[in-house]
Design a protein around this motif. Sequence first.
Motif, PDB file in Angstrom:
ATOM      1  N   GLY A 122       0.820  -1.216   0.000  1.00 11.87           N
ATOM      2  CA  GLY A 122       0.000   0.000   0.000  1.00 11.87           C
ATOM      3  C   GLY A 122       0.852   1.264   0.000  1.00 11.87           C
ATOM      4  N   MET A 123       1.903   1.278   0.785  1.00 13.44           N
ATOM      5  CA  MET A 123       2.787   2.445   0.828  1.00 13.44           C
ATOM      6  C   MET A 123       3.505   2.629  -0.503  1.00 13.44           C
ATOM      7  SD  MET A 123       4.254   2.516   4.750  1.00 13.44           S
ATOM      8  CE  MET A 123       5.682   1.639   4.288  1.00 13.44           C
ATOM      9  N   PHE A 124       3.944   1.527  -1.121  1.00 18.44           N
ATOM     10  CA  PHE A 124       4.605   1.620  -2.421  1.00 18.44           C
ATOM     11  C   PHE A 124       3.693   2.267  -3.450  1.00 18.44           C
ATOM     12  CE2 PHE A 124       5.099  -0.204  -6.655  1.00 18.44           C
ATOM     13  CZ  PHE A 124       6.378   0.232  -6.963  1.00 18.44           C
ATOM     14  N   PHE A 125       2.449   1.790  -3.551  1.00 15.14           N
ATOM     15  CA  PHE A 125       1.534   2.339  -4.544  1.00 15.14           C
ATOM     16  C   PHE A 125       1.102   3.756  -4.204  1.00 15.14           C
ATOM     17  CE2 PHE A 125       0.987  -2.152  -5.810  1.00 15.14           C
ATOM     18  CZ  PHE A 125       1.312  -1.995  -7.144  1.00 15.14           C
ATOM     19  N   SER A 126       1.041   4.096  -2.933  1.00 14.99           N
ATOM     20  CA  SER A 126       0.720   5.463  -2.536  1.00 14.99           C
ATOM     21  C   SER A 126       1.824   6.419  -2.976  1.00 14.99           C
ATOM     22  CB  SER A 126       0.544   5.536  -1.022  1.00 14.99           C
ATOM     23  OG  SER A 126       0.383   6.864  -0.604  1.00 14.99           O
ATOM     24  N   ILE A 127       3.060   6.053  -2.725  1.00 17.59           N
ATOM     25  CA  ILE A 127       4.188   6.894  -3.137  1.00 17.59           C
ATOM     26  C   ILE A 127       4.248   6.992  -4.656  1.00 17.59           C
ATOM     27  CG2 ILE A 127       6.715   7.021  -3.188  1.00 17.59           C
ATOM     28  CD1 ILE A 127       6.625   5.757  -0.343  1.00 17.59           C
TER      29      ILE A 127
END
Length: 62
Positions: free
Chosen positions: A22-27
């Motif tokens: 989730g953090m990867f795709f958010s960034i």
Amino acid sequence: MTWVDLFPVIFFPLKIIVLGVGMFFSIKWHHDQDKKKKNEADRRNGVSVPQDAGMRTTPAID
């Protein structure tokens, strides 16, 4: 062994994986939005921007 003993072993690694993805795709989404805004601003200001500038998802093989 009951399910209560196995819960942390299964839940915490799964939680780390899900939050990491989730953090990867958010960034990535925020980075792409900034790039899109910059390209639109450059186009408005008359700077020539190639159509595929920064939009490649795979490396170019020449």
